[in-house]
Design a protein around this motif. Structure first.
Motif, mmCIF file in Angstrom:
data_model
loop_
_atom_site.group_PDB
_atom_site.id
_atom_site.type_symbol
_atom_site.label_atom_id
_atom_site.label_comp_id
_atom_site.label_asym_id
_atom_site.label_seq_id
_atom_site.Cartn_x
_atom_site.Cartn_y
_atom_site.Cartn_z
ATOM 1 N N SER A 58 38.394 40.041 35.272
ATOM 2 C CA SER A 58 38.737 39.437 36.562
ATOM 3 C C SER A 58 40.040 38.634 36.447
ATOM 4 O O SER A 58 40.917 38.706 37.321
ATOM 5 N N TYR A 59 40.152 37.874 35.362
ATOM 6 C CA TYR A 59 41.369 37.072 35.132
ATOM 7 C C TYR A 59 42.595 37.975 35.002
ATOM 8 O O TYR A 59 43.657 37.706 35.598
ATOM 9 N N GLN A 70 43.597 39.428 38.336
ATOM 10 C CA GLN A 70 44.316 38.441 39.135
ATOM 11 C C GLN A 70 45.774 38.324 38.687
ATOM 12 O O GLN A 70 46.687 38.237 39.514
ATOM 13 N N LYS A 71 45.947 38.287 37.350
ATOM 14 C CA LYS A 71 47.306 38.210 36.817
ATOM 15 C C LYS A 71 48.116 39.441 37.202
ATOM 16 O O LYS A 71 49.294 39.339 37.571
ATOM 17 N N LYS A 114 47.630 41.417 39.791
ATOM 18 C CA LYS A 114 47.923 41.349 41.224
ATOM 19 C C LYS A 114 49.053 40.370 41.515
ATOM 20 O O LYS A 114 49.917 40.626 42.366
#
Length: 324
Positions: A131-132, A135-136, A138
């Protein structure tokens, strides 16, 4: 169709232990894949890309360390938690597993709670990591998108500016050509007027020199030539002023700079030099000044001498240097 939480691959050569682990995981709604040796486990891992791998260390042919190493080398970008199952509690095996990149260990025998705790812990950790990373990714994609959009806007604005300048350039070039034609007409008128007045002057002076002319006629002609000189100079001066005003619209301060540097230039020489700056060729100059092409070349050489130029110096380059 049953909705499984995650896909887990078990690589274990002990059939009873593998079945026990399978039953525990299926009861927790995990999808389970089974491999009885290391080579089969590598094939299933590559084919189905499980969310977690449980792998025994001690197996015939290909052991657990070799399975982990092979999967890491063949798919380094894939994030898959890897848990070793081992009956050996020696520190050297744990240390070796860490060096290969294992995430956790289950030491035989282990309980149902220990198995599920290890599995859920690694799935949660990798889920948060994924998930992290997403996010990075994106955020980076958005930055790249914003940068591209800003660059496209900048290119668009630059193209509009270039288009505007190109349009203005065409308009200015057209206006320049129109002004140039008008200047040529004015220059031609100036020279024609000057030539015409010079012919009248020559005719009168010739008549005065005739010994047979009556005295009264001579006096009339002498008065006329005095009037002619004044009027001639005035007409030429007016025409030259009009020409200079139009010429300065396209070549600001050229005539002023020229006459400041060379005080003894005649009106004819100023127009002659200006016509060269406008790009007229020898035959065009000959038509303009009503003289032969050879006379144009002679005038050019005479004016070059007056300007202090040598024979090998380029007349046009010198004139354009004054304009700059």
């Amino acid at each position: 169709m049953e909705n499984f939480k995650n896909k887990i691959l078990i690589i274990e050569d002990e059939e009873d232990l593998m079945e026990e682990i399978k039953i525990i995981l299926q009861r927790e709604n995990f999808e389970v894949l089974k491999a009885s040796d290391g080579n089969e486990g590598i094939k299933l891992a590559r084919q189905y890309k499980p969310d977690l791998i449980l792998c025994d260390i001690l197996m015939p042919e290909t052991d657990g360390f070799e399975v982990l190493q092979e999967l890491k080398e063949s798919s380094p970008s894939i994030l898959t938690p890897f848990i070793f199952i081992t009956a050996l509690a020696e520190k050297k095996n744990f240390r070796k597993g860490m060096e290969y990149g294992a995430d956790d260990y289950l030491t035989k025998p282990f309980t149902r709670i220990e198995l599920l705790k290890a599995v859920n812990s690694q799935l949660k950790k990798y889920s948060e990591l994924e998930s992290y990373m997403n996010q990075k990714i994106k955020a980076i994609e958005q930055k790249v998108k914003d940068k591209i959009e800003a660059l496209n806007n900048e290119i668009f604005q630059q193209n509009r500016t270039i288009s505007k300048f190109a349009s203005e350039k065409i308009s200015l070039e057209k206006q320049f050509e129109e002004n140039k034609i008008e200047m040529m007409k004015d220059a031609f008128k100036t020279i024609q007027t000057n030539n015409y007045l010079q012919k009248i002057k020559s005719t009168i002076e010739k008549e005065i020199q005739d010994p047979d002319i009556p005295q009264k006629s001579r006096q009339v002609l002498e008065k006329l030539i005095n009037v002619f000189y004044n009027k001639n100079e005035k007409i030429i001066s007016n025409n030259l002023t009009i020409f200079q005003l139009k010429f300065n619209q396209v070549y600001p301060n050229f005539i002023s700079n020229l006459t400041k540097r060379f005080l003894r230039l005649t009106q004819y020489e100023i127009v002659f030099i200006s016509a060269h700056l406008m790009g007229l060729f020898t035959n065009q100059l000959a038509d303009l000044f009503n003289i032969s092409s050879n006379s144009v070349r002679k005038s050019r050489n005479r004016i070059k001498n007056k300007l202090g130029l040598r024979k090998e110096d380029d007349f046009l380059i010198f004139i354009h240097s004054i304009n700059q």
